[in-house]
Scaffold this motif. Structure first.
Motif, PDB file in Angstrom:
ATOM      1  N   HIS A  68       1.706   2.712  18.611  1.00 44.50           N
ATOM      2  CA  HIS A  68       2.102   4.048  18.153  1.00 44.50           C
ATOM      3  C   HIS A  68       1.276   5.189  18.743  1.00 44.50           C
ATOM      4  O   HIS A  68       1.789   6.013  19.488  1.00 44.50           O
ATOM      5  CB  HIS A  68       2.059   4.062  16.633  1.00 44.50           C
ATOM      6  N   ASN A  69       0.022   5.237  18.439  1.00 46.21           N
ATOM      7  CA  ASN A  69      -0.764   6.395  18.857  1.00 46.21           C
ATOM      8  C   ASN A  69      -0.851   6.510  20.382  1.00 46.21           C
ATOM      9  O   ASN A  69      -0.422   7.514  20.944  1.00 46.21           O
ATOM     10  CB  ASN A  69      -2.147   6.351  18.186  1.00 46.21           C
ATOM     11  N   ILE A  79       0.832  11.922   0.436  1.00 41.81           N
ATOM     12  CA  ILE A  79       1.956  12.352   1.257  1.00 41.81           C
ATOM     13  C   ILE A  79       3.188  11.515   0.932  1.00 41.81           C
ATOM     14  O   ILE A  79       4.260  12.034   0.629  1.00 41.81           O
ATOM     15  CB  ILE A  79       1.595  12.246   2.750  1.00 41.81           C
ATOM     16  N   ASN A  83      11.739   8.921  12.334  1.00 41.13           N
ATOM     17  CA  ASN A  83      11.340  10.133  13.054  1.00 41.13           C
ATOM     18  C   ASN A  83      11.716  10.051  14.527  1.00 41.13           C
ATOM     19  O   ASN A  83      12.070  11.050  15.136  1.00 41.13           O
ATOM     20  CB  ASN A  83       9.836  10.365  12.898  1.00 41.13           C
ATOM     21  N   ASN A 118       5.016   6.602   8.767  1.00 38.16           N
ATOM     22  CA  ASN A 118       3.960   6.867   9.722  1.00 38.16           C
ATOM     23  C   ASN A 118       2.592   6.997   9.074  1.00 38.16           C
ATOM     24  O   ASN A 118       1.581   6.875   9.741  1.00 38.16           O
ATOM     25  CB  ASN A 118       4.265   8.129  10.548  1.00 38.16           C
ATOM     26  N   VAL A 119       2.534   7.283   7.791  1.00 43.32           N
ATOM     27  CA  VAL A 119       1.224   7.417   7.173  1.00 43.32           C
ATOM     28  C   VAL A 119       0.814   6.171   6.407  1.00 43.32           C
ATOM     29  O   VAL A 119      -0.175   6.184   5.680  1.00 43.32           O
ATOM     30  CB  VAL A 119       1.142   8.640   6.226  1.00 43.32           C
ATOM     31  N   TYR A 122       7.547   6.886  17.221  1.00 41.04           N
ATOM     32  CA  TYR A 122       7.010   8.133  16.687  1.00 41.04           C
ATOM     33  C   TYR A 122       6.246   7.903  15.403  1.00 41.04           C
ATOM     34  O   TYR A 122       5.551   8.788  14.938  1.00 41.04           O
ATOM     35  CB  TYR A 122       8.141   9.129  16.429  1.00 41.04           C
ATOM     36  N   LEU A 155      -3.369   9.416   2.165  1.00 39.91           N
ATOM     37  CA  LEU A 155      -2.100   8.924   2.654  1.00 39.91           C
ATOM     38  C   LEU A 155      -1.107   8.819   1.507  1.00 39.91           C
ATOM     39  O   LEU A 155       0.066   9.150   1.643  1.00 39.91           O
ATOM     40  CB  LEU A 155      -2.294   7.547   3.319  1.00 39.91           C
ATOM     41  N   CYS A 177      -4.493   8.866  14.613  1.00 42.75           N
ATOM     42  CA  CYS A 177      -3.349   9.252  13.800  1.00 42.75           C
ATOM     43  C   CYS A 177      -3.826   9.540  12.371  1.00 42.75           C
ATOM     44  O   CYS A 177      -4.992   9.369  12.058  1.00 42.75           O
ATOM     45  CB  CYS A 177      -2.292   8.158  13.797  1.00 42.75           C
ATOM     46  N   GLY A 178      -2.902   9.952  11.520  1.00 45.39           N
ATOM     47  CA  GLY A 178      -3.265  10.294  10.145  1.00 45.39           C
ATOM     48  C   GLY A 178      -3.927   9.147   9.403  1.00 45.39           C
ATOM     49  O   GLY A 178      -4.881   9.336   8.644  1.00 45.39           O
ATOM     50  N   LYS A 179      -3.441   7.931   9.636  1.00 41.05           N
ATOM     51  CA  LYS A 179      -4.039   6.786   8.940  1.00 41.05           C
ATOM     52  C   LYS A 179      -5.487   6.600   9.382  1.00 41.05           C
ATOM     53  O   LYS A 179      -6.374   6.374   8.584  1.00 41.05           O
ATOM     54  CB  LYS A 179      -3.261   5.500   9.242  1.00 41.05           C
TER      55      LYS A 179
END
Lengths: 830, 223, 300
Positions: free
Chosen positions: A227-228, A659, A254, A643-644, A221, A656, A90-92
């Motif tokens: 999560h992922n 965003i 989300n 989410n981030v 989400y 992060l 994921c983004g993190k």
């Protein structure tokens, strides 16, 4: 023509594949080569070095690949060999190197000079640091031997705990039971709702194969477990199988925004909705009678009779979910069985009725019998590990801080009471060590923790094993610089894939920066070289397994199958081992082998132990005391995670933070109109222990009786980026970051935890994060952004009030939820 | 004037064996996680504050019937890129395989291309002070890998490949699912397609309010 | 529909900002001045001698100020000279570079003409003619740069932009020339002709600006939003106050009434100067509204 790509020119790839892309929706196993030589053609390149690791930005433990060039991490990607992660981060996870190379990292041990909290530090050597810590611990142990104290005075407080039992080894060897954790601010009531019911503390819904997903407060989400890995399968289920997603959450996360149906349920009422649904299912005869009678400890006809009192109309009044929808969804859910499943996380659990609520939502699955079926609600798959022998025995003397007597069923402890308990004098603490735990930021009623840490009588010696100068670390006496998750050895395991369990590891992907050491090395060196160098204390003998790597290797190879596959070397090369390959077909019906992990191998709809302490042993909806007499203009404050970001550690990670970097209070449009509040206006939020001034974010996406603030922001320590003090270079930082010039945001948010009082589930011990009753008004003249005030006496009163609802408290006896099976506390429209 | 002209196919589609790279983003699978955006950032060392790839969030509806839609964005590598036409030094050029790229040695930073892009995909890189944008990760694609955003997408929403090859993954995917381009009225003929595009994510200019108001407000950060 | 963007990245707000607005103004001044000078020379050199001379110098001066501004606006200013050997037939900036250089050269030649230099005396027609073509190029290439940019910016995509820029250049040049003459000692009798020419141009400009706004406003919802930014949004004050009233209506009134009121058909220098100042404010406002206002709406 030349495209200026700095270091990518080093890419050396052998055969060039076709340009076809990965097929979405199909679970194709990709041709894999051994990592290190160049893993999957589709997703990796043969760079200088590829090192697999396990991510720890949150707690999902995804498998990743670190690409190293010239000794520097240049890219992080998912590990395609990992059965849960399947090559995606994921983004993190992708931003993990931000923390690794943050210029404000603490790279050498530091000792406080001046007053605690003054912010003055001097650099010391590891030797000096160890010597001081060892002498402090020795002082306690010696005094204990003479009968003038107890080893329990040495406390180890771990937040994000991946020690996998190493903390037990350490503390048991010392003879101390004061192992503190954070689980009660995490999801402990969910665990306590599940464990006596069916054994494990988490479920594994088969999302990829299900046709109906009923999700209560698990923002899959964006976050939640897992999560992922899970959201990959949720997407597959929804797009591949046209599965329906029905989601309950007071705020439009989300997940809510993309769900097929979203119900902005009132906080803490998930149990009521679930019970009403179970009632409807049984009334319509859509339940699985054989399953209930065979696999549970409560006959189905008795259960049906018991559930009759929970009508949809009753649930609608409490929860804001229309009765007709409750009925319809219940029927749809049951008709889709066994290919239907629920999923919950903190939504139902972080309330004073959290354990009950979790149990109620579990019942939906029990009643339709989708347990361990394809597309259904399945047990978690994981591994246990063996540890090198000898292992020290558990200490005889129990620690009141670790197991407060008011909460006998709170197996996962009541960590958020610890500050109050220490202040009450319940147990003396002489040496307080912390790891991955930021008490005076992450805990509710956070100022109480600041007071605690500042008090040198209550916490005489405060040691931090930390990577950054966080809020709690800033109030410590000795800082031992620790590795990030990319620089150390660890063992990992999470039930994040239904297809197969897996064993994962962490390994240093680069040489650890500066003088940092992993916590395992710190403990090992502390014990074997300083505290018990000659073994006379009888502690060293538990630490003679070799190096940390040897220890992890032992644990990893204790899993049947690992050695055969190549053992530790295999794991270092691939990062993960699983008995079945990625994307294999899951096994179902695991319960038919050994039953469930309860005392009678059955699902306990009726939990005897709860009755013992006066709780209701059956699925029950217990109204939240704070919500029972809410006034017209009072609202509930909930918190949430983006989410981030994670709850606190990512605020300083630039990719992060750019965003999302602040946390305005979400408020419903109609309510905001009534109060004359527009987006960006200052508002004053007042709870029973204080008030704060923050900005508003007006949205249609939240229940009008609820306001929401994310607690990921509002740091007052933690580095230049998290505090936006970009020009104030700390003395231990060696440089800045060129990207500091590009920071365009000016707001780091306002932390909500100051005004969230302690409020505890009497069964599971969870903090009621989503229960706080507040009033919200436009800011008064003179109010400035980030003003706040906490009434310390009110905070203590709140703590005492929550104790009065524990099973020994007067308020509990008055409510008597457990009197008789039939009383659900549900009559008379609570 | 220079060999860049050879690379401009002038929008010839399917001429012989020419490749045309494109991307399909299936919005039913997008979860708005920003993973694509951050993978791109780390892969291409994009400075803080500017983005080659990003995800837009649009909320629509009135409580309680509210929905959220995500729009992952990147350069559309148009077939008839206006940015190419207005570049006075031909720093921006279009490769034979469709990728629109920037030669950082030639760019003088006049920002004609930034004004010319209808999709806001271009920006001035604060470090190199030249125009910058998504490159379809050609450095990876040329080696047979996928662009970083495609590799990083958790929901497997993105598909990348040769639009001119009827047998490629992307062509087959497009054949099965109706897809739209963003703002096709500009005539730039983007190579990025969206499946499941909700009107609200594009309509923002047609009567939808931005939380940030006009562009100026966006920089001032209202919230 | 009730839709809100709740997250978007900070895009480049105004790729073309104040320096470009100034450039548009100055380039209009340069091109318009040359044409004014050429027109004055070609119609009646004797009667409009002062105009021809002042305008000829203005053209060169404007270019000399404009070019450094253009170079400074680049993000890689040290690479500006590459424009001399790199170019694209489809890029307005390439055309702009060459017409500006050409006009610079020709404005020098024009000045030499006015000074009576023997070398150029015979080529008056060519110098003025070709130079005017180049000047027209300078006035309009900026409008083309906006037009060509993208159809996604409604204000810029309007075809009337080119005539507006031509008129604006003329207005700028005549107003500046008027101002200089009215503050000087001689040539004041030329002011009335300048004044009436400008009045005509201003009326035309007013009509064209109204057309621009009207056609944009009555288009798609998106173009309406773009127009609304100007008529009732952030630019409203500047548009109605700075452009329409101060820059167009008042000067039209001043110039018209003074040119028909006076019996001799002469306009007082004071009025001429005032009108010029107001006109210049108006033109600058126009440039700003079109360049910055046209970029205010977020793209996809």
């Amino acid at each position: 023509m030349n495209i200026k790509f700095s270091r990518r020119d080093i890419l050396k790839m052998g055969a060039v594949g076709a340009t076809a892309a990965m097929t979405p929706g199909l679970l194709k196993a990709m041709e894999l080569q051994e990592a290190g030589k160049g893993a999957d053609l589709r997703t990796a390149a043969e760079r200088t070095q590829v090192v697999p690791y396990t991510c720890l930005q949150c707690n999902i433990e995804d498998g990743g690949l670190a690409y190293i060039e010239d000794g520097r991490v240049v890219k992080l990607e998912g590990n395609p060999k990992h059965p849960a992660t399947r090559g995606k981060l994921c983004g993190k996870g992708a931003a993990g190197a931000n923390g690794l190379y943050d210029p404000d990292r603490i790279l050498y041990p530091m000792r406080r000079v001046g007053k605690r909290g003054e912010g003055k530090w001097k650099r010391v050597s590891w030797d000096e640091a160890y010597k001081e810590l060892a002498s402090r611990m020795a002082e306690v142990l010696d005094r204990a031997k003479e009968g003038k104290g107890s080893p329990n005075e040495i406390a180890l407080h771990i937040g994000r705990n991946r020690w996998f039992g190493f903390d037990n080894r350490f503390m048991n060897a010392l003879g101390s039971d004061t192992r503190l954790n954070h689980t009660s601010i995490c999801e402990s009531s969910k665990k306590i709702g599940m464990q006596p019911t069916w054994g494990p503390d988490i479920e594994t819904p088969d999302f990829a194969n299900t046709k109906y997903m009923l999700i209560f407060g698990a923002n899959i989400y964006e976050a939640s477990y897992f999560h992922n890995p899970y959201v990959q399968r949720v997407v597959e289920g929804r797009v591949g199988n046209h599965a329906k997603l029905v989601y309950f959450d007071p705020r439009m996360s989300n997940t809510a925004g993309k769900a097929d149906e979203w119900y902005p349920i009132f906080p803490g009422t998930d149990g009521a909705v679930a019970l009403a649904m179970c009632n409807v299912i049984m009334k319509e005869g859509l339940h699985n009678k054989e399953f209930i009678d065979k696999w549970t400890n409560y006959p189905s006809d008795k259960l049906a009779k018991y559930l009759e009192q929970f009508t949809p109309e009753w649930a609608e009044k409490i929860s804001n979910v229309p009765a007709k929808d409750i009925k319809r969804i219940a029927v749809e859910f049951a008709l889709a069985a066994p290919r239907c499943t629920t999923y919950t996380y903190r939504g139902p659990a972080k309330h004073t009725n959290g354990s009950y609520s979790e149990k109620c939502t579990m019942m939906l699955n029990v009643v339709v019998g989708n347990i361990e079926q394809k597309g259904g609600y399945c047990l978690p798959r994981g591994f246990g590990y063996k540890h090198p022998q000898p292992e020290p025995p558990a200490p005889k003397e129990k620690s009141e801080l670790a197991h407060p007597h008011e909460y006998p069923l709170a197996e996962h402890k009541v960590s958020h009471h610890v500050a109050h308990m220490i202040k009450e004098g319940r147990q003396k603490v002489s040496v307080y060590m912390r790891h991955y735990f930021n008490g005076n930021y992450s805990m509710p009623d956070s100022d109480t923790w600041t007071d605690l840490y500042m008090d040198e009588k209550l916490i005489p010696f405060h040691v931090s094993m930390d990577t950054f100068m966080g809020e709690a670390t800033a109030l410590s006496d000795l800082i031992l610089p620790e590795t990030t998750y990319l620089e150390r050895f660890d063992i990992e395991n999470m039930p994040s894939s239904i297809e197969t369990p897996w064993v994962g590891i962490r390994q240093p992907v680069i040489k650890p920066l500066g003088e940092v050491k992993s916590y395992r090395d710190i403990v090992l060196e502390l014990v074997t070289q300083h505290l018990d160098a000659d073994g006379s204390r009888g502690i060293k003998k538990y630490f003679e397994y070799g190096t940390t790597e040897d220890y992890i290797k032992y644990m990893a190879e204790s899993v049947p199958g690992v050695k055969e596959a190549g053992g530790w070397e295999y794991l270092k090369k691939n990062g993960v081992w699983s008995p079945k390959p990625v994307d294999s077909e899951p096994d179902y019906n695991l319960h038919k082998k050994d039953g469930f992990g309860t005392h009678d191998k059955k699902i306990n709809i009726y939990v005897e132990e709860w009755a013992k302490y006066g709780f209701n042993p059956l699925p029950h909806y217990e109204p939240i005391p704070a919500h029972e007499n809410m006034k017209e203009d009072e609202l509930v404050l909930i918190t949430f995670k983006w989410n981030v970001h994670v709850q606190s550690r990512t605020a300083n990670q630039k990719y992060l933070a750019e965003i999302i970097h602040n946390n305005p209070m979400w408020i419903n449009t109609k309510l905001a109109e009534k109060k004359g509040i527009k987006t960006g206006d200052l508002v004053r939020v007042t709870s029973k222990i204080g008030y704060l001034v923050t900005k508003a974010f007006v949205t249609e996406g939240i229940n009008p009786k609820v306001v929401a603030i994310s607690n990921s922001f509002g740091h007052w320590e933690y580095g230049r980026l998290a505090t936006l003090k970009l020009k104030e270079k700390p003395e231990w930082a060696e440089s800045g970051d060129a990207d500091f010039e590009q920071v365009f945001w000016k707001d780091t948010g306002m932390h909500p935890n100051y005004i969230i009082p302690v409020s505890t589930d009497p069964i599971g011990g969870s903090e009621g994060w989503y229960d706080t009753v507040v009033t919200v008004e436009k800011a008064q003249p003179g109010d400035k952004y980030k003003d706040y005030k906490v009434d310390k006496e009110a905070a203590v009163k709140a703590y005492q009030e929550t104790l009065s609802y524990s099973y020994v408290g007067p308020n509990f006896r008055r409510r008597a939820p457990g009197k008789g099976e039939a009383k659900a506390g549900a009559k008379k429209g609570h | 004037m220079n060999k860049n002209d050879e690379y401009y196919t002038g929008g010839k589609k399917g001429a012989g064996n020419s490749v045309r790279y494109g991307m399909v983003i299936d919005l039913r699978r997008c979860i708005g996680c920003h993973s694509c955006s951050i993978h791109c950032k780390t892969e291409n060392e994009v400075p803080v504050g500017v983005y080659r790839a990003w995800v837009k969030y649009v909320d629509k509806g009135t409580y309680p019937n509210v929905r959220r839609n995500f729009l992952p964005r990147l350069c559309n590598h148009c077939e008839h890129p206006m940015c190419y036409r207005v570049c006075p030094t031909k720093a921006t050029y279009k490769r034979d395989d469709g990728a629109v790229l920037i030669d950082n040695d030639k760019c003088i930073g006049c920002r004609s291309c930034v004004t010319a892009c209808p999709y806001d995909a271009r920006f001035i890189n604060p470090v190199t002070k030249t125009a910058d944008k998504c490159t379809f990760c050609v450095h990876r694609v040329d080696k047979g890998l996928l662009p970083s955003c495609v590799q990083g997408c958790i929901g497997r929403a993105r598909t990348f490949g040769d639009l001119n090859d009827p047998n490629s993954e992307i062509s087959r995917y497009l054949a099965k699912n109706p897809a739209k381009q963003l703002n096709p009225a500009t005539g730039n003929e983007p190579s990025v397609f969206y499946i499941g595009l909700d009107e609200s994510v594009e309509e923002e200019r047609g009567g939808v309010t931005s939380v940030a108001g006009t562009q100026r407000e966006a920089r001032k950060e209202a919230i | 529909m009730n839709a809100i963007v709740t997250y978007n990245v900070p895009h480049m707000v105004e790729p073309w900002g104040m320096l470009i607005v100034v450039h548009f103004f100055l380039s209009g001044l340069a091109g318009g001045s040359f044409i004014t000078s050429a027109a004055a020379s070609l119609f009646n050199e004797e009667r409009y001698k002062k105009t021809a001379i002042v305008a000829s110098y203005l053209a060169l001066l404007a270019i000399l100020i404009d070019v450094p501004i253009l170079i400074a606006d680049l993000d890689r200013p040290e690479r500006f000279f590459t424009l001399l050997f790199r170019g694209s037939m489809t890029a307005p900036l390439t055309w702009g570079t060459w017409v500006l250089i050409g006009l610079g050269l020709f404005s020098v030649l024009n000045i030499m003409l006015k000074m009576g230099n023997q070398a150029v005396k015979g080529s008056k027609g060519i110098i003025l003619g070709l130079g005017s073509v180049l000047a027209l190029g300078v006035c309009t290439y900026t409008a083309v740069a906006l037009n060509i940019a993208t159809d996604a910016r409604p204000i810029w995509s309007n075809g009337i932009l080119i005539p507006i820029f031509i008129a604006a250049s003329g207005i700028t040049a005549i107003a500046t020339t008027s101002l200089i003459i009215s503050l000087g000692r001689e040539g004041k009798e030329e002011l009335s002709c300048l004044g009436s020419t400008n009045a005509v141009l201003l009326i035309l400009q007013l009509i064209m600006v109204i057309s621009l706004i009207l056609t944009t406003y009555t288009g798609t919802p998106m173009s309406r939003q773009a127009a609304a930014v100007i008529t009732s949004g952030d630019m409203a004050m500047l548009f109605w106050g700075g452009l329409i009233v101060v820059g167009l209506l008042i000067p039209i009134f001043l110039l018209w009434s003074s040119s028909i009121a006076k019996k001799e058909g002469r306009i007082s220098p004071g009025i001429a100067a005032l009108a010029s100042v107001l006109v210049l404010i108006g033109v600058f406002a126009l440039r700003y509204i079109i360049v910055s206002g046209g970029q205010m709406l977020p793209l996809t």
